[in-house]
Design a protein around this motif. Structure first.
Motif, PDB file in Angstrom:
ATOM      1  N   PHE A  92      52.102  49.232  39.829  1.00 45.29           N
ATOM      2  CA  PHE A  92      51.601  48.354  40.867  1.00 45.29           C
ATOM      3  C   PHE A  92      50.141  48.062  40.602  1.00 45.29           C
ATOM      4  O   PHE A  92      49.459  48.816  39.921  1.00 45.29           O
ATOM      5  CB  PHE A  92      51.736  49.008  42.252  1.00 45.29           C
ATOM      6  N   ASP A  93      49.637  46.999  41.151  1.00 40.72           N
ATOM      7  CA  ASP A  93      48.217  46.686  41.091  1.00 40.72           C
ATOM      8  C   ASP A  93      47.654  46.719  42.493  1.00 40.72           C
ATOM      9  O   ASP A  93      48.104  45.978  43.368  1.00 40.72           O
ATOM     10  CB  ASP A  93      47.979  45.299  40.490  1.00 40.72           C
ATOM     11  N   ALA A  94      46.704  47.586  42.731  1.00 42.05           N
ATOM     12  CA  ALA A  94      46.051  47.624  44.025  1.00 42.05           C
ATOM     13  C   ALA A  94      45.056  46.474  44.124  1.00 42.05           C
ATOM     14  O   ALA A  94      44.667  45.885  43.134  1.00 42.05           O
ATOM     15  CB  ALA A  94      45.328  48.962  44.195  1.00 42.05           C
ATOM     16  N   ARG A  95      44.637  46.155  45.334  1.00 43.45           N
ATOM     17  CA  ARG A  95      43.619  45.127  45.502  1.00 43.45           C
ATOM     18  C   ARG A  95      42.327  45.626  44.860  1.00 43.45           C
ATOM     19  O   ARG A  95      41.835  46.699  45.192  1.00 43.45           O
ATOM     20  CB  ARG A  95      43.413  44.835  46.983  1.00 43.45           C
ATOM     21  N   PRO A  96      41.767  44.869  43.946  1.00 42.28           N
ATOM     22  CA  PRO A  96      40.609  45.375  43.192  1.00 42.28           C
ATOM     23  C   PRO A  96      39.327  45.328  44.008  1.00 42.28           C
ATOM     24  O   PRO A  96      39.226  44.641  45.029  1.00 42.28           O
ATOM     25  CB  PRO A  96      40.536  44.413  42.001  1.00 42.28           C
ATOM     26  N   GLN A  97      38.355  46.050  43.509  1.00 39.28           N
ATOM     27  CA  GLN A  97      37.032  46.053  44.129  1.00 39.28           C
ATOM     28  C   GLN A  97      36.319  44.736  43.833  1.00 39.28           C
ATOM     29  O   GLN A  97      36.382  44.211  42.728  1.00 39.28           O
ATOM     30  CB  GLN A  97      36.213  47.215  43.568  1.00 39.28           C
ATOM     31  N   THR A  98      35.671  44.194  44.847  1.00 40.45           N
ATOM     32  CA  THR A  98      34.845  42.998  44.663  1.00 40.45           C
ATOM     33  C   THR A  98      33.435  43.442  44.306  1.00 40.45           C
ATOM     34  O   THR A  98      32.842  44.274  44.989  1.00 40.45           O
ATOM     35  CB  THR A  98      34.811  42.139  45.934  1.00 40.45           C
ATOM     36  N   ARG A  99      32.923  42.885  43.241  1.00 43.63           N
ATOM     37  CA  ARG A  99      31.578  43.235  42.785  1.00 43.63           C
ATOM     38  C   ARG A  99      30.698  41.992  42.797  1.00 43.63           C
ATOM     39  O   ARG A  99      31.194  40.868  42.904  1.00 43.63           O
ATOM     40  CB  ARG A  99      31.629  43.855  41.390  1.00 43.63           C
ATOM     41  N   TYR A 100      29.399  42.203  42.633  1.00 44.02           N
ATOM     42  CA  TYR A 100      28.455  41.089  42.710  1.00 44.02           C
ATOM     43  C   TYR A 100      27.456  41.158  41.566  1.00 44.02           C
ATOM     44  O   TYR A 100      27.099  42.233  41.093  1.00 44.02           O
ATOM     45  CB  TYR A 100      27.694  41.114  44.043  1.00 44.02           C
ATOM     46  N   VAL A 101      27.035  39.972  41.141  1.00 46.88           N
ATOM     47  CA  VAL A 101      25.967  39.870  40.153  1.00 46.88           C
ATOM     48  C   VAL A 101      25.049  38.737  40.605  1.00 46.88           C
ATOM     49  O   VAL A 101      25.502  37.739  41.168  1.00 46.88           O
ATOM     50  CB  VAL A 101      26.535  39.607  38.746  1.00 46.88           C
ATOM     51  N   LYS A 102      23.759  38.909  40.360  1.00 46.52           N
ATOM     52  CA  LYS A 102      22.778  37.873  40.702  1.00 46.52           C
ATOM     53  C   LYS A 102      22.723  36.825  39.593  1.00 46.52           C
ATOM     54  O   LYS A 102      22.636  37.154  38.418  1.00 46.52           O
ATOM     55  CB  LYS A 102      21.386  38.489  40.866  1.00 46.52           C
TER      56      LYS A 102
ATOM     57  N   ILE B  61      26.916  36.241  43.150  1.00 43.89           N
ATOM     58  CA  ILE B  61      28.204  35.716  42.729  1.00 43.89           C
ATOM     59  C   ILE B  61      29.223  36.854  42.776  1.00 43.89           C
ATOM     60  O   ILE B  61      29.039  37.899  42.153  1.00 43.89           O
ATOM     61  CB  ILE B  61      28.141  35.132  41.303  1.00 43.89           C
ATOM     62  N   ALA B  62      30.300  36.640  43.538  1.00 47.47           N
ATOM     63  CA  ALA B  62      31.353  37.644  43.680  1.00 47.47           C
ATOM     64  C   ALA B  62      32.359  37.504  42.541  1.00 47.47           C
ATOM     65  O   ALA B  62      32.702  36.396  42.132  1.00 47.47           O
ATOM     66  CB  ALA B  62      32.053  37.479  45.025  1.00 47.47           C
ATOM     67  N   TYR B  63      32.830  38.653  42.054  1.00 47.91           N
ATOM     68  CA  TYR B  63      33.852  38.626  41.015  1.00 47.91           C
ATOM     69  C   TYR B  63      34.746  39.857  41.126  1.00 47.91           C
ATOM     70  O   TYR B  63      34.380  40.866  41.727  1.00 47.91           O
ATOM     71  CB  TYR B  63      33.228  38.545  39.617  1.00 47.91           C
ATOM     72  N   GLN B  64      35.936  39.746  40.563  1.00 51.64           N
ATOM     73  CA  GLN B  64      36.882  40.856  40.487  1.00 51.64           C
ATOM     74  C   GLN B  64      37.434  40.937  39.071  1.00 51.64           C
ATOM     75  O   GLN B  64      37.563  39.925  38.389  1.00 51.64           O
ATOM     76  CB  GLN B  64      38.043  40.667  41.477  1.00 51.64           C
ATOM     77  N   VAL B  65      37.763  42.159  38.661  1.00 50.76           N
ATOM     78  CA  VAL B  65      38.327  42.395  37.335  1.00 50.76           C
ATOM     79  C   VAL B  65      39.615  43.191  37.506  1.00 50.76           C
ATOM     80  O   VAL B  65      39.628  44.235  38.164  1.00 50.76           O
ATOM     81  CB  VAL B  65      37.347  43.171  36.429  1.00 50.76           C
ATOM     82  N   THR B  66      40.708  42.700  36.934  1.00 56.24           N
ATOM     83  CA  THR B  66      41.987  43.401  36.978  1.00 56.24           C
ATOM     84  C   THR B  66      42.634  43.333  35.602  1.00 56.24           C
ATOM     85  O   THR B  66      42.282  42.506  34.767  1.00 56.24           O
ATOM     86  CB  THR B  66      42.939  42.768  38.009  1.00 56.24           C
ATOM     87  N   GLY B  67      43.628  44.196  35.406  1.00 55.73           N
ATOM     88  CA  GLY B  67      44.350  44.197  34.146  1.00 55.73           C
ATOM     89  C   GLY B  67      43.615  44.951  33.062  1.00 55.73           C
ATOM     90  O   GLY B  67      42.415  45.206  33.157  1.00 55.73           O
ATOM     91  N   ASP B  68      44.344  45.325  32.018  1.00 59.24           N
ATOM     92  CA  ASP B  68      43.734  46.087  30.922  1.00 59.24           C
ATOM     93  C   ASP B  68      44.216  45.576  29.570  1.00 59.24           C
ATOM     94  O   ASP B  68      44.350  46.336  28.617  1.00 59.24           O
ATOM     95  CB  ASP B  68      44.041  47.586  31.062  1.00 59.24           C
ATOM     96  N   GLY B  69      44.487  44.270  29.484  1.00 59.82           N
ATOM     97  CA  GLY B  69      44.923  43.684  28.222  1.00 59.82           C
ATOM     98  C   GLY B  69      43.825  43.666  27.184  1.00 59.82           C
ATOM     99  O   GLY B  69      42.654  43.936  27.478  1.00 59.82           O
ATOM    100  N   PRO B  70      44.154  43.320  25.947  1.00 63.01           N
ATOM    101  CA  PRO B  70      43.197  43.404  24.834  1.00 63.01           C
ATOM    102  C   PRO B  70      42.179  42.272  24.781  1.00 63.01           C
ATOM    103  O   PRO B  70      41.234  42.340  24.005  1.00 63.01           O
ATOM    104  CB  PRO B  70      44.102  43.369  23.599  1.00 63.01           C
ATOM    105  N   VAL B  71      42.386  41.191  25.572  1.00 68.15           N
ATOM    106  CA  VAL B  71      41.454  40.061  25.538  1.00 68.15           C
ATOM    107  C   VAL B  71      40.960  39.783  26.955  1.00 68.15           C
ATOM    108  O   VAL B  71      41.620  40.107  27.942  1.00 68.15           O
ATOM    109  CB  VAL B  71      42.117  38.790  24.956  1.00 68.15           C
TER     110      VAL B  71
END
Length: 654
Positions: free
Chosen positions: A226-236, A242-252
């Motif tokens: 299963f994939d849980a709802r990911p953490q929302t992170r921010y960068v200036k 700017i909000a972003y999320q990262v999911t998955g662990d593929g090679p690219v």
């Protein structure tokens, strides 16, 4: 004193001490410095009631009889095996030896580096023994501080990351366990450019399954994932969060840029959209953003420009340690992805476009765009129906009778932008024209398009494919514009198939903005040094520099425009007039030399400018929508050998 204290009471020669501490001075001066320092220290320490220095002829030692030296106590405790001793040892190691101290003498600094590394290795060994003790005693809560401390010393240790993940999970804190995996993946990618080991990824999937099963009150099934709802992170990015999320662990890495507006968190509430995101994350590391002014990113940031949005994507890529990524743009998001791929081919592995377009408004050479009247009708409909169950007759006809999806989509839009912002962003997205940059895209490109798409016509997808060199065009059956509509699995299959077979992207050429500026009335090169300094500040690069002018290249058109206005003002103060022209297009660089029609066109436009004029091509005008500039049509340029005509405009500042 620190050096003598760590010599286990052994005396050291004055010659050695002088060379160690004052090696940069002459021998006589070094010995004088040593005598003076010993004298000062002995006087200062008399208040303790004893003599600390043992000086016998040419040799000096520090007498530590009955003294408690923390380093020696740390080493003795770290050599033990009892958890109490190991805890005390770690408490005595708050950081590196003489932290922050810098004498500036290389012999001493070399000794200090050696001692620091020796003590660090001792601390690591003590922490490893302590973690083993806690794991053996089935104490996950006490394992966590030791493992976290060990990661501060060795952040790339995957075995320690896994220990933390298991400890959090044993306490039922699955969110922290999953966040620890993400921290591990980010650290490895940033520092080594690799993904976690198979064992770490398998543990991550197992914890996901256990978390979801625990939430449902059911035991996890074997092999469940299963994939849980990911953490929302921010960068200036230029002062904007700017909000972003990262999911998955593929090679690219794959960055998905959605059209119009979005909300990272709310997207997971749709089983259809979340299913598509899970599928993408099964074969790549999926990076998603909320564009500035929308969703979880800062709102009220003013009218965006394509350049700003490109910089936002670059900021997110830097934050997650991605050096090269696949760009996936749907609908309006495709325009920014196209511009990014053309401008930054060195950071673009491939480009994927779905339901994308090159131009929003109708023109004789782009008859599929909206008319002005159709645009105004759409804007009125958005304002009138905002917040109600969305009419999906154009976005997703297959879901028109699905009230659950319609209600969710209406809530998704409400949580993505205010009505006023949504209307402004819709108008902005239609004003864009990227037709002229398409030939400059030189990365592997896949274009997918639904035959019956009611928002973006199939002809628009074919238009993109005919103008992007080497693009692969796949027309899919169906009417839905959104990627999570009917037959979304077929779309994902095409994307995955493309990524497996896509060749490496060449980077010999890139989309560049060229400024051609003539200096009138100049009889010397006095203005050049200042101009070149300002050019570097503006992130520009000199292509050609003459007494009578300068030709420069920029990554972004707004940089060239700002530089042109600034330089015009500076030269006007010393009695010089300029005329300048700005154009954007594909430019090749070989052996330090630039080549391409963009250079001829910029020079041709400059010849059309009058004293004090700064003019730009239509391509530049169309790519800086949202800036505080206005453009007045001045004429059209025809050059032999370059298809035209090319409209050009004078630039003014509001």
């Amino acid at each position: 004193m620190a050096y003598l204290a760590l010599q286990a009471g052994q005396s050291q020669s004055r010659e050695k001490l002088a060379a160690l501490l004052w090696g940069g001075t002459g021998e006589e001066q070094a010995r004088a410095n040593l005598r003076q320092t010993l004298s000062v220290l002995r006087r200062a320490l008399r208040a303790t009631g004893r003599e600390w220095f043992r000086i016998e002829g040419d040799r000096v030692a520090l007498d530590l009889t009955d003294a408690d030296l923390d380093v020696r106590r740390f080493e003795a405790l770290a050599a033990g095996s009892a958890s109490e001793d190991l805890e005390q040892a770690i408490a005595l190691y708050p950081g590196e030896l003489l932290e922050g101290f810098n004498l500036g003498e290389e012999p001493f600094e070399e000794w200090l580096r050696t001692e620091r590394e020796r003590l660090r290795i001792t601390a690591i060994a003590a922490l490893e023994k302590l973690i083993t003790c806690h794991i053996g005693g089935n104490q996950p809560g006490t394992t966590i501080p030791a493992a976290m401390r060990l990661l501060t010393l060795e952040p790339l240790r995957e075995d320690v990351h896994r220990t933390l993940m298991r400890a959090y999970a044993a306490m039922g804190r699955f969110n922290l366990a999953l966040a620890q995996y993400q921290s591990c993946a980010d650290t490895l990618r940033k520092h080594l450019g690799v993904q976690p080991e198979p064992e770490t990824r398998a543990l991550y999937r197992d914890l996901l399954a256990r978390r979801m099963a625990a939430a449902a009150g059911q035991p996890p099934e074997d092999g469940a994932s299963f994939d849980a709802r990911p953490q929302t992170r921010y960068v200036k990015s230029d002062g904007v969060n700017i909000a972003y999320q990262v999911t998955g662990d593929g090679p690219v890495d794959l960055v998905y840029v959605q059209g119009w507006v979005s909300n990272l968190d709310y997207a997971w509430d749709s089983p259809r959209l979340s299913g598509v995101l899970h599928r993408l994350g099964s074969f790549c590391r999926l990076i998603r953003i909320d564009k500035r002014g929308t969703g979880l990113s800062d709102r009220g940031t003013g009218f965006p420009t394509l350049e700003q949005r490109m910089q936002d994507v670059r900021a997110v890529l830097d934050a997650v340690g991605s050096q090269k990524t696949i760009l996936f743009g749907s609908s309006e998001g495709g325009v920014m992805c196209m511009l990014f791929a053309a401008s930054y081919p060195e950071r673009t592995a491939a480009l994927i476009l779905h339901g994308a377009y090159a131009r929003g408004l109708w023109s004789p050479d782009y008859p599929w765009g909206r008319t002005r009247e159709e645009l105004e009708e759409e804007l009125l409909a958005i304002e009138r129906e905002w917040g109600r169950p969305l009419d999906l007759s154009r976005a997703a006809p297959s879901l028109i009778d699905n009230m659950v999806e319609r209600e969710w989509f209406a809530g998704y839009l409400r949580n993505s932008a205010s009505p006023t912002d949504a209307i402004s962003l819709w108008r902005w997205s239609v004003e864009i024209d990227a037709c002229d940059i398409l030939p400059a895209i030189r990365v592997p490109t896949l274009i997918t398009q639904r035959t019956g798409d009611r928002w973006v016509k199939a002809e628009e997808g074919r238009y993109l494919a005919s103008r992007i060199p080497g693009a692969i065009y796949v027309e899919l059956p169906g009417d839905d514009h959104i990627i999570w509509g009917a037959d979304s699995d077929r779309l994902m299959d095409e994307i995955q198939r493309f990524l497996v077979s896509a060749p490496p992207a060449p980077t010999e050429s890139a989309l560049l903005t060229v400024l051609h500026l003539d200096v009138q009335g100049s009889s010397s090169k006095d203005w050049q040094d200042d101009a070149v300094r300002q050019l570097r500040v503006a992130d520009g690069e000199v292509i050609d520099l003459q007494e009578s002018g300068i030709v420069a290249a920029f990554r972004q058109p707004s940089q060239a425009i700002t530089f042109a206005f600034d330089l015009r003002g500076r030269l006007h103060h010393i009695g010089l007039d300029v005329r300048a022209a700005i154009h954007i297009g594909e430019c090749e660089r070989k052996g330090g030399l630039y080549a391409g029609p963009v250079l001829r066109l910029a020079a041709g436009f400059a010849d059309c400018a009058g004293p004090g004029d700064i003019i730009a091509s239509r391509t530049v005008r169309d790519l800086v929508i949202g800036t505080n500039l206005f453009f007045d049509l001045r004429g059209k340029l025809d050059l032999p050998g370059i298809p035209g005509p090319w409209p050009y405009f004078s630039i003014g500042q509001r």
